[in-house]
Motif scaffolding. Sequence first.
Motif: not given
Length: 294
Positions: A117-130
């Motif tokens: 369900s966190l896919r809707r925040f994939y951009g935020l996750v990507g920003a944190i992860y990268i």
Amino acid sequence: MQQRILSAIVGIALFLFFCFHSLTLMLCGIVLVALLCAYEWTTAYSHQLVPERLSPSANALQASLPFLGAIYPVGLYLRLLRGDISPLYPAILVALPIPVFAFLTLRAARTGIALGSLRRFYGLVGAIYIGLPISSLVILRSFLTIPSAKPPLAHTPLGAWLVLFTAICVWTADSLAFFIGRRLGQHKLAPTLSPGKTWEGVLGGLFGSLVVGAVVMRSLGLPLWDGLILGAIAGVVGPWGDLWESAVKRELGLKDFGHLMPGHGGFLDRFDSLLFVLPLACLFWVLLSSLLAR
């Protein structure tokens, strides 16, 4: 295989050039890699699996966030350059996401769900992860000295060697895990995420990174235990980074994140272990420097 080896040689040569030339030039390399990783992450989510119930405007916002995260190293560089912030606080910040992604990896091993369900925040996750983990390179490279350390070459900054040796430990663990796993591997590490990875491979990689860490730290004039800790971080945490990306790719139905590095896939495929190891190695060095400076 020839293409893979050639890509590795070119990549290592560029890595050494950016690392040892200057902190400013390395910053350019860091931002470039971060932007390419952000492009691969965004492409995977916004094109191949558009998150459900996301409006076009929300999807556009999420698609932009990884690129904003990719320029975080610039802000960190400017603050460190001005000397208005201690390296300890950003070192803690860049390391904070790693336990979270490790937990998500454990969940994915059980359920097969990486973001869900966190896919809707994939951009935020990507920003944190990268953006956050790759910023640890700025902190590491900014090191000028550690009390009692003896750089192999007096005219080169210690920070460049710290970056290089951390990367060598990770590459050693990755390579030995691959070859030992193929020849001797019998017990699967996480078959639901990466069927090819085995416990034998991971233990072989850990042994190799411990040996390399001990040897290179002694060449810096630092205690043997420092090298063993660095090797342990690379050998234990690196596979988590690899499994996390495997979980994401499996959820997305991808084999690789891209094809920008012939024979290796994309930049995310090549930097998956480093993105987990670098923040913890950076925190270790900052804490060590603080202790030795007292």
